[in-house]
Motif scaffolding. Structure first.
Motif, short mmCIF file in Angstrom:
data_model
loop_
_atom_site.label_atom_id
_atom_site.label_comp_id
_atom_site.label_asym_id
_atom_site.label_seq_id
_atom_site.Cartn_x
_atom_site.Cartn_y
_atom_site.Cartn_z
N THR A 12 0.83 -1.20 0.00
CA THR A 12 0.00 0.00 0.00
C THR A 12 0.87 1.25 0.00
O THR A 12 2.04 1.20 0.36
N THR A 13 0.27 2.37 -0.38
CA THR A 13 0.95 3.66 -0.26
C THR A 13 0.55 4.38 1.03
O THR A 13 1.04 5.48 1.29
N ASP A 14 -0.31 3.76 1.83
CA ASP A 14 -0.85 4.38 3.03
C ASP A 14 -0.31 3.66 4.27
O ASP A 14 -0.67 2.51 4.54
N LEU A 15 0.56 4.33 5.02
CA LEU A 15 1.15 3.71 6.21
C LEU A 15 0.11 3.40 7.28
O LEU A 15 0.26 2.44 8.03
N THR A 16 -0.93 4.21 7.35
CA THR A 16 -1.99 3.93 8.33
C THR A 16 -2.66 2.60 8.01
O THR A 16 -2.93 1.79 8.91
N GLU A 113 2.72 4.77 15.69
CA GLU A 113 2.23 5.85 14.82
C GLU A 113 3.22 7.00 14.76
O GLU A 113 3.46 7.57 13.69
N THR A 114 3.80 7.35 15.91
CA THR A 114 4.76 8.44 15.96
C THR A 114 5.99 8.13 15.11
O THR A 114 6.46 8.97 14.33
N PHE A 115 6.51 6.92 15.26
CA PHE A 115 7.68 6.52 14.48
C PHE A 115 7.36 6.57 12.99
O PHE A 115 8.11 7.16 12.20
N LEU A 116 6.27 5.96 12.58
CA LEU A 116 5.96 5.89 11.15
C LEU A 116 5.68 7.26 10.55
O LEU A 116 6.01 7.51 9.38
N SER A 117 5.12 8.17 11.34
CA SER A 117 4.84 9.50 10.80
C SER A 117 6.09 10.35 10.69
O SER A 117 6.10 11.36 9.98
N ALA A 118 7.17 9.94 11.37
CA ALA A 118 8.38 10.75 11.40
C ALA A 118 9.49 10.24 10.50
O ALA A 118 10.50 10.92 10.31
N GLY A 122 12.66 7.88 3.29
CA GLY A 122 13.66 6.82 3.15
C GLY A 122 13.15 5.48 3.62
O GLY A 122 12.14 5.38 4.30
N PRO A 123 13.87 4.40 3.28
CA PRO A 123 13.48 3.07 3.72
C PRO A 123 13.51 2.95 5.24
O PRO A 123 14.40 3.47 5.91
N ALA A 124 12.53 2.26 5.78
CA ALA A 124 12.43 2.05 7.22
C ALA A 124 11.75 0.71 7.47
O ALA A 124 11.27 0.05 6.53
N SER A 125 11.71 0.32 8.73
CA SER A 125 11.08 -0.95 9.08
C SER A 125 10.53 -0.85 10.49
O SER A 125 11.17 -0.30 11.38
N LEU A 126 9.34 -1.41 10.67
CA LEU A 126 8.75 -1.58 12.00
C LEU A 126 8.38 -3.05 12.10
O LEU A 126 7.65 -3.57 11.25
#
Length: 201
Positions: A12-16, A113-118, A122-126
């Protein structure tokens, strides 16, 4: 010794949407021993300042050694050890934000949510490690803890933040030869496997 296999179950393009789906998957698992792992590649001072402010206290790794105050090589910094000057910060880039092994019960409300919004572009991972999948008697599967993980690969086309992408992919991890478990997990969360499994080793 065996290696986990990660199956994509949502792109998806939507992190939420990705986080909401991840929580649906996690509800299937036993999370009593689960830990949260967060990583992000930072290439601009703006990204670094935003994540530093949003999630204090993390570890920042350098791609190559820098010379410390004592003349010795330094490969990483605690957040409070980072310089305050923007030019000095720029000299450390790129950096990787790292917070690993946080027991899920100790993670502050809103952390994900805080991490993903910030994280920026760039590439990231949760990821959530040390979960346990339930038994699936109809598939002759016992509870699975060794390879039970969930990961959102953010702006990344791979598991390790090495291939940038415009999308985010949710993966469920299972043991080798457990493709049926991945399909079962996805179905319980209202999802489905959308591609081949990727070895995480």
């Amino acid at each position: 010794m065996s290696t986990a296999v990660a199956y994509p179950v949502l792109r998806t393009t939507d992190l939420t949407d990705a986080l909401t789906a991840a929580h649906r998957v996690l509800r299937i698992a036993d999370l009593s021993k689960a830990e949260v792992y967060a990583h992000a590649k930072l290439t601009t001072v703006e990204e670094l300042l935003r994540l530093r402010a949003a999630v204090p206290g993390a570890w920042y790794c350098t791609e190559s050694a820098v010379v410390g105050a004592d003349g010795e090589p330094v490969y990483g910094f605690l957040e409070e050890e980072l310089p305050g000057d923007a030019d000095d910060l720029a000299g450390l880039l790129p950096l990787e934000f790292t917070e690993e092994g946080q027991p899920i019960g100790d993670v502050p409300d809103g952390y994900e949510e805080t991490f993903l919004s910030a994280v920026g572009a760039g590439p990231a991972s949760l990821a959530w490690w040390w979960t346990t999948w339930p038994a699936v008697p109809e598939l002759n599967l016992h509870p699975g803890a060794k390879h039970a993980e969930v990961q959102i690969a953010v702006h990344s086309a791979d598991l390790f933040r090495e291939v940038p992408a415009d999308t985010h992919t949710l993966y469920v991890y299972v043991g080798p030869r457990e493709a049926a478990r991945a399909h079962w997990i996805a179905a319980q969360a209202g999802l489905h496997v959308i591609g081949p499994g990727l070895w995480d080793g």
